[in-house]
Design an enzyme around this catalytic site. Structure first.
Site, PDB file in Angstrom:
ATOM      1  N   GLY A 268       3.758   2.182   3.006  1.00 32.71           N
ATOM      2  CA  GLY A 268       3.841   0.741   2.809  1.00 32.71           C
ATOM      3  C   GLY A 268       5.252   0.411   2.371  1.00 32.71           C
TER       4      GLY A 268
ATOM      5  N   ASN B  44       9.770   6.924  -0.083  1.00 32.64           N
ATOM      6  CA  ASN B  44       9.832   5.872  -1.098  1.00 32.64           C
ATOM      7  C   ASN B  44      11.164   6.023  -1.819  1.00 32.64           C
ATOM      8  OD1 ASN B  44       9.659   4.260  -3.385  1.00 32.64           O
ATOM      9  ND2 ASN B  44       8.081   5.483  -4.373  1.00 32.64           N
TER      10      ASN B  44
ATOM     11  N   GLY C 128       9.639   0.628  -5.622  1.00 30.00           N
ATOM     12  CA  GLY C 128       9.859   1.016  -4.240  1.00 30.00           C
ATOM     13  C   GLY C 128       8.598   0.889  -3.420  1.00 30.00           C
ATOM     14  N   CYS C 129       8.481   1.723  -2.411  1.00 27.15           N
ATOM     15  CA  CYS C 129       7.407   1.656  -1.435  1.00 27.15           C
ATOM     16  C   CYS C 129       6.210   2.487  -1.887  1.00 27.15           C
ATOM     17  CB  CYS C 129       7.914   2.184  -0.098  1.00 27.15           C
ATOM     18  SG  CYS C 129       9.519   1.521   0.411  1.00 27.15           S
ATOM     19  N   SER C 130       5.220   2.581  -1.014  1.00 30.02           N
ATOM     20  CA  SER C 130       4.072   3.451  -1.262  1.00 30.02           C
ATOM     21  C   SER C 130       4.001   4.495  -0.162  1.00 30.02           C
ATOM     22  CB  SER C 130       2.769   2.651  -1.307  1.00 30.02           C
ATOM     23  OG  SER C 130       2.572   1.944  -0.096  1.00 30.02           O
TER      24      SER C 130
END
Length: 375
Positions: free
Chosen positions: A195, A221, A10-12
């Protein structure tokens, strides 16, 4: 020190807060989120910052995105009819700027994707006319107008609308978004960062994280698989989902439960990230009755799916996971600083020697609160 996450889950996300209210510039949070570069893919990055507008601390700060100057004109006519504009200006940006780490030169590993194009970005500091709040609170009035702007003024989007805070986001890697918006020139007592690695929703400027409403901001996330149920629950209360990203419902859910229903934040998390029934059955009687009532009343507010979330607001931050911790979150403390991140390495990048580091249990909130007045 580069992130070890070559296969992103996933994302940060990253967050830092000075519980004493000391304001810190944007270099540290940028360095933290940049370390997790491999968790995002350039389709969205952003930051929320609290305490950045002391000169206009009593006004609502509208960060706006416009698809055209025509849309900006339509919006400004609307704004003049509903608010007093104390000050407005273009949001300062540096198109083509690249991320520099500690001003020691271009970071070749991360800084090769400068932001060169953007929507029209403007900010407005506004007051609510006194005669508009005879029957609703000031915050409710602002909420209604934000929903109206996002749903009815074509090509105009409210990125943030709180007091003494702002959201800076866009299409790109987060460290390049930071360079684009000159975040090293802002000072805040709370910073959150994101992010993005979108999987089932589009990458566009308005759909980047954080998502905000009034002084709430959310970075996330994972995936909100209950989006449809949550959306249908929110809409009768006047919330309009216009930003094409599942995370939008989380910001609105906190606004509904905490601001409008006056539920404590920790209780609201018991609704959004509720314990399983088998665990509720094992609780002491009084706690079991309370959590049972919350689940019964707010069943449609339950967030399903894998997620880790950081909520920012004017008095603090809150981090929490889904009920079985399918997305990572690490927390740390150093003196009066609280850190949260997808990876421990991103915390140690900016605080090498924390007093304590831990990974919170599934569904258990980590709460940071101001204990002194902001500088």
């Amino acid at each position: 020190m580069k992130s070890s996450c070559y296969i992103p889950s996933g994302c940060s996300i990253s967050a830092m807060m000075s519980e004493s209210g000391k304001r810190i510039d944007g270099r540290a949070i940028t360095k933290s989120i940049a370390l997790m570069h491999d968790r995002s893919n350039g389709l969205g990055g952003g930051f929320a910052a609290y305490g950045i507008y002391p000169r206009y601390a009593e006004q609502y700060a509208f960060h706006m995105m416009f698809n055209s100057f025509e849309a900006k004109g339509v919006f400004e006519n609307y704004l003049k009819d509903h608010f007093y504009i104390v000050h407005d200006e273009e949001i300062p940006t540096r198109p083509g700027a690249v991320y520099e780490e500690d001003t020691s030169g271009i970071n070749i590993e991360y800084g090769m994707n400068p932001i060169t194009e953007s929507p029209v970005l403007w900010r407005y500091f506004v007051d609510v006319p006194g005669n508009r709040t005879q029957f609703v609170s000031e915050s409710e009035y602002v909420f209604e107008k934000v929903m109206e702007i996002n749903s009815k003024i074509e090509g105009a989007f409210v990125a943030s609308s709180g007091k003494n805070m702002g959201i800076f986001k866009g299409l790109g890697y987060p460290e390049d978004i930071a360079a684009f918006y000159n975040l090293d020139e802002y000072k805040a007592y709370i910073w959150t960062a994101h992010g993005r690695f979108p999987t089932n929703t589009p990458g566009w400027w308005g759909g980047a994280h954080p998502f905000g409403l009034l002084d709430w901001s959310i970075v996330h996330n994972g995936e909100i698989s209950s989006y449809g149920i949550n959306k249908r629950y929110l809409e009768p209360f006047g919330y309009r989902m216009e930003l094409k990203t599942d995370t939008e419902v989380v910001a609105y859910m906190f606004d509904l439960l905490v601001r409008r229903h006056n539920i404590p934040i920790k209780t609201a998390i018991s609704a959004l990230s509720a314990p399983f029934w088998k665990n509720i059955d094992k609780m002491p009687e009084r706690e079991r009755k309370i959590i049972t009532a919350i689940r019964q009343v707010y069943g449609s507010a339950l967030l399903n799916g894998p997620y880790s979330i950081v909520l920012g607001h004017s008095r603090g931050i809150v981090g929490f996971n889904d009920r079985i911790k399918l997305r990572p979150m690490t927390c740390a403390r150093k003196d009066n600083m609280l850190y949260m991140s997808s990876e421990e390495s991103a915390i140690r990048e900016i605080e090498p020697n924390p007093d304590t580091v831990w990974s919170p249990k599934a569904g258990t909130p980590v709460i940071g609160e101001l204990y002194e007045e902001v500088e």
